[in-house]
Write an enzyme that holds these catalytic residues in place. Structure first.
Site, PDB file in Angstrom:
ATOM      1  CE  LYS A  17       7.851   3.165   8.002  1.00 54.23           C
ATOM      2  NZ  LYS A  17       7.679   4.263   8.937  1.00 54.23           N
ATOM      3  CG  ASP A  45       9.265  13.346   6.823  1.00 56.70           C
ATOM      4  OD1 ASP A  45       9.185  14.379   6.108  1.00 56.70           O
ATOM      5  OD2 ASP A  45       9.361  12.206   6.345  1.00 56.70           O
ATOM      6  CB  ILE A  66      -0.967   0.042   1.209  1.00 55.29           C
ATOM      7  CG1 ILE A  66      -0.208  -0.237   2.512  1.00 55.29           C
ATOM      8  CG2 ILE A  66      -2.094  -0.943   1.015  1.00 55.29           C
ATOM      9  CD1 ILE A  66      -1.072  -0.069   3.750  1.00 55.29           C
ATOM     10  N   GLY A  82      11.276   1.488   3.270  1.00 54.01           N
ATOM     11  CA  GLY A  82      10.991   0.242   2.568  1.00 54.01           C
ATOM     12  C   GLY A  82       9.530   0.184   2.169  1.00 54.01           C
TER      13      GLY A  82
END
Ligand SMILES: *[C@@H]1O[C@H](CO)[C@@H](O)[C@H](O)[C@H]1NC(C)=O
Ligand SMILES: *[C@@H]1O[C@H](CO)[C@@H](O)[C@H](O)[C@H]1NC(C)=O
Ligand SMILES: *[C@@H]1O[C@H](CO)[C@@H](O)[C@H](O)[C@H]1NC(C)=O
Ligand SMILES: *[C@@H]1O[C@H](CO)[C@@H](O)[C@H](O)[C@H]1NC(C)=O
Ligand SMILES: *[C@@H]1O[C@H](CO)[C@@H](O)[C@H](O)[C@H]1NC(C)=O
Ligand SMILES: *[C@@H]1O[C@H](CO)[C@@H](O)[C@H](O)[C@H]1NC(C)=O
Ligand SMILES: *[C@@H]1O[C@H](CO)[C@@H](O)[C@H](O)[C@H]1NC(C)=O
Ligand SMILES: *[C@@H]1O[C@H](CO)[C@@H](O)[C@H](O)[C@H]1NC(C)=O
Length: 823
Positions: free
Chosen positions: A514, A610, A492, A498
């Site tokens: 993840k 971020d 997705i 990664g």
């Protein structure tokens, strides 16, 4: 070392599209101050004296002596006050941890002492049996640099006296690993009068740097360059000075993915150039800018040209030709196409030329026939010329080669090599730093991006430090099952870390998995930060960690699955139904709440680092959840007012002040959040390189419209007529304040939250008299910004005619609420 690093950080603004990490640390790094029993520090690098300590002998030698200049000239580098003098064939042996591209530099600075006049030395030097140069004598200070590709774990440098002098010498030697992409085999042209061919095996040649030029710019010292190179200005090589005109930009180049890097050439090379000088000439006239670089004749040279279009204001505006020795090397060069549609993006091109009888290489740039008649121009940012130390020379001198091979291999057996001093010291330092940071709650320095073994130790430390984390461990087998063995159809998303897979655990919980690139230790620090951070926090507006897996060199994080995915997808580009203004406000408020919790609700405060619209996820009820704490750092803690680490974050969202000062504060998140607010309002990406220059960066563009009080012109057309002007005004002012140049001028997340809620209330037409109970923690703080002198940050602060809003006291907020009531 650290100094250099931080210097480069400060140079670094927008480095790559995705994430930025600037630190080149050579794997092998031997710096020798020859003939010295002291260490010398030059540009923050330590040159180890080779006469220091018998334990660290680099040298196996017939006969060599240490020599000190009896009359060192004033102000000369201590490196040049000593030399090693070789009376017979002598070899320095280096044990290399990494094969591949290596830079080798020799410093020669002849001086006169009682016993030796170094200017009269004549000698030869070879590396691993390959001759680098011979019959060499130095009459003044000289640096010779070679680029080699080694395939063994040994690098032996042999000095052999020649001729009558009977001795050789050297003052200093540098041997360090360079990035392997410094010299690549493909895409190299061989240019000669027969036309253009492909040149093969460039990386297996020995290259010697002859010219390194910062065209249109200043001299760059080793201090300014990640590989400690020196670049000199081009003025002396220009054939007709009046044909060229210097241009410079203050914007840091946009390094394109997979293209040039800072190690290929530093920012400063790409930030200056020469362009066609039309001051006294008609725009219609065609001419070339030409440089002549003296070189040795009858030798092949590698010509590396550096380009960065700092003169165009849009894509595809500049077409020009490049000639080398009068031959067309690049026709109709269009940099914006070559750099994947980025403006001001570095690009370099390699060609090999035969010099035959020429004693110079001539480089010209001139306009292409494809140019727009009124925009004819051409530019050049940098030139490197390297001699190809030809293999024929070794073959033809096969006697010599055999001689070397025999001598070197005989000696090789005798030599004891053992030099890890520099490496050991560096790694000790790093470890210390790491421990220090780790102690301040899960901080990970990216200096630790090398050396797998120290990581595992750190992981253990952390695991034992936070009880309860073990309960989050999920066996690899279970993760495999949940994702049908990482079925590609379940992917997705993907990121720096990664792939992200959708999965279902045994208990039917939907999860997002993840997975770090298997086997690679890249991203491990982020991985571990994320575990520590996430395992400790639970909040309605933060994505929860369900578990993690660290087995078989796998790094896997398992999160709750957030049904509707990233906010960005719902704003533009995916054809999803547009969100209403109220929905958008609710989402922004939720995300602000999550961030506010990170900043203030956790032991020492966490900086997300971020924030962007892809890291704000929406659940089935459009409730915002902030995700991706991979880059989180513990915020200001204890005595430190900021955290200084490698600059990380995403292009278009990065706080400019964080770049300048490398001081990470929670206000950097506020800046990024401001960009998200404009993204939500305008439904366009933070950076869109396909737009014209003034539109590329959303923050700049939106602020410009906001300053002109015309922001409603650029909002998402779906919102037209839906937003109440007062709600828009409040929202836009909030976003604008978030984007203040200076962190001190930006509101806290608490203030932002408050103002967004207010914007929602105005939209709802019901201004509540009291704050909700759970908001009591979000009282705006007293104004810190106005009282503090702002210094250099003053630039670019928006002219704000309005008063109210952010960074004001609680009572002012209340009065604002009261005065607006009943409208
Ligand atoms: C020079 O540096 C090396 C390693 O950095 C160290 O072992 C040695 O003690 C230093 N020598 C002097 C004289 O400072
Ligand atoms: C040495 O440096 C000092 C200060 O940097 C300067 O005043 C002096 O003129 C220099 N001497 C020489 C010989 O260059
Ligand atoms: C070089 O060194 C020798 C021996 O010390 C001395 O006689 C001579 O004058 C020196 N020459 C110069 C130019 O310094
Ligand atoms: C040292 O040798 C060079 C080259 O042989 C010579 O030109 C120079 O005069 C010599 N210097 C001294 C001080 O003897
Ligand atoms: C050089 O290139 C040729 C093919 O062009 C290849 O067969 C050979 O292995 C290469 N040599 C080296 C040392 O890379
Ligand atoms: C290069 O480094 C020197 C310090 O050695 C500094 O003074 C100079 O400003 C730097 N140049 C550029 C272009 O950054
Ligand atoms: C252009 O012309 C003016 C006056 O004619 C002169 O002063 C100036 O130096 C010239 N510029 C160049 C670059 O030749
Ligand atoms: C530029 O230089 C090339 C190669 O020397 C030459 O062929 C070309 O005619 C020159 N262009 C102009 C406009 O002088």
């Amino acid at each position: 070392m650290e100094h250099t690093l931080s210097y480069f950080l400060s140079l670094t603004l927008l480095a790559s599209l995705i994430s930025i990490s600037i630190s080149f640390t050579p794997r092998d790094n031997y710096l020798i101050s020859c003939g010295s029993d002291e260490n010398s520090t030059v540009d923050n690098r330590i040159f180890v004296g080779d006469a220091t300590n018998p334990k660290f002998i680099f040298l196996s030698t017939g006969k060599s002596i240490s020599l000190t200049n009896p009359n060192p000239p004033p102000n000369s580098s201590s490196l040049y006050n000593t030399a090693r003098v070789f009376k017979t064939l002598s070899t320095y042996g280096f044990r290399m941890k990494k094969t591949g591209i290596v830079l080798v530099r020799f410093h020669f600075s002849p001086f006169n002492s009682t016993s030796y006049n170094l200017s009269s030395a004549v000698f030869s030097v070879s590396v691993n049996g390959y001759s680098l140069f011979h019959d060499f004598s130095a009459s003044n200070l000289l640096l010779r640099e070679f680029i080699l590709n080694i395939d063994s774990d040994k690098l032996d440098i042999a000095f052999a006296p020649e001729g009558e002098s009977g001795f050789g010498f050297v003052n200093a030697i540098e041997v360090f690993s360079a990035p392997d992409n410094l010299i690549l085999d493909n895409g190299v042209k061989l240019l000669n009068s027969n036309g253009v061919e492909e040149y093969n095996n460039l990386s297996s040649r020995i290259l010697e740097s002859v010219h390194r030029i910062n065209v249109g710019g200043l001299k760059l010292t080793p201090f300014n360059d990640t590989l400690w190179r020196t670049w000199i200005p081009d003025g002396d090589y220009l054939v007709l000075k009046s044909a060229a005109k210097k241009v410079a930009t203050t914007n840091i180049p946009n390094y394109p993915p997979g293209g040039s890097t800072r190690e290929i050439a530093p920012d400063n090379v790409y930030m200056t150039a020469q362009e066609m000088n039309r001051d006294n000439l008609s725009t219609l006239l065609d001419f070339n800018i030409t440089w002549d670089f003296p070189v040795q004749d009858h030798v092949q040279h590698l010509v590396r040209l550096h380009f960065c279009d700092i003169i165009s204001i849009g894509l595809n505006q500049l077409y020009f030709n490049v000639y080398i020795n009068g031959l067309m090397a690049y026709k109709d060069l269009d940099l914006s196409t070559l750099t994947l549609h980025l403006l001001a993006a570095p690009y370099y091109a390699d060609s090999v030329v035969d010099t035959d009888n020429l004693r110079a290489i001539q480089i010209s740039v001139g306009p292409s026939s494809l140019s727009n008649t009124f925009r004819k121009n051409a530019l050049l940012n940098g030139v490197e010329i390297m001699k190809i130390v030809s293999s024929e020379m070794i073959a033809s001198g096969s006697k010599r080669k055999n001689f070397w091979v025999v001598i070197v291999s005989v000696l090789g057996g005798v030599v004891v090599l053992c030099f890890i001093i520099v490496a050991v010291i560096l790694s000790c330092r790093k470890r210390k730093q790491k421990l220090k940071l780790a102690e301040s709650a899960g901080g990970w320095t990216q200096l630790g991006a090398r050396g797998g073994s120290s990581y595992s130790r750190m992981t253990e430390r952390m695991l034992s430090a936070s009880p309860g984390m073990n309960s989050l461990k999920i066996p690899f087998a279970e993760v495999q099952l949940a994702t049908t063995n990482f079925d590609r159809s379940l992917i997705i998303g993907s990121g720096g870390f990664g792939m992200v897979y959708k999965g279902v655990l045994k208990d039917n919980t939907k999860v997002a998995v993840k997975r770090g690139v298997p086997g690679s230790r890249q991203g491990l620090p982020e991985f571990q930060t994320e575990i520590t951070v996430l395992s400790k926090i639970r909040h309605r507006h933060l994505v929860s960690l369900v578990g993690y897996c660290e087995e078989q060199s796998e790094m896997i994080l398992v999160y709750e699955y957030i049904e509707k995915g990233p906010l960005k997808k719902h704003l533009y580009g995916s054809g999803m139904p547009p969100l209403s203004w109220k929905q958008r406000l609710d989402i922004c408020i939720g995300a602000a709440r999550g961030l506010h919790y990170l900043h203030t609700g956790f032991a020492q405060g966490i900086i997300h680092r971020d924030i962007k619209s892809t890291n704000i996820l929406l659940d089935e009820n459009y409730v915002a959840k902030v995700s991706d704490f991979g880059l989180s750092r513990s915020g200001p803690c204890l005595n430190e007012s900021h955290v200084s680490t490698g600059v990380k974050g995403s292009f278009g969202y990065l706080d400019p002040e964080y770049f300048r000062r490398q001081q990470l504060t929670d206000k950097s998140d506020v800046y990024s959040f401001g960009v998200v607010l404009f993204e939500v309002l305008c439904a366009r990406p933070a950076v869109d390189p396909l737009l014209s220059r003034e539109q590329v960066n959303l923050a700049e563009w939106a602020l410009e419209w906001q300053r002109q009080d015309m922001l409603e012109e650029i909002i998402d057309p779906h919102l037209r007529g839906e937003i109440k002007p007062s709600s828009l005004k409040k929202f836009a002012e909030t976003a604008q304040k978030c984007l203040a140049e200076c962190g001190l001028d930006r509101p806290t997340m608490g203030d932002v939250l408050w103002n967004l809620e207010y914007a929602l209330q105005i939209q709802d037409n019901e201004v509540r008299r009291e704050m909700r109970e759970d908001d009591s923690a979000y009282m705006p703080e007293l104004p810190t910004s106005r009282a503090i002198p702002r210094g250099p940050c003053n630039v670019g602060v928006q002219g704000d005619k309005s008063d109210e809003n952010l960074g004001i006291s609680t009572c002012q907020v209340f009065s604002q609420l009261l005065t607006n009531e009943g409208r």
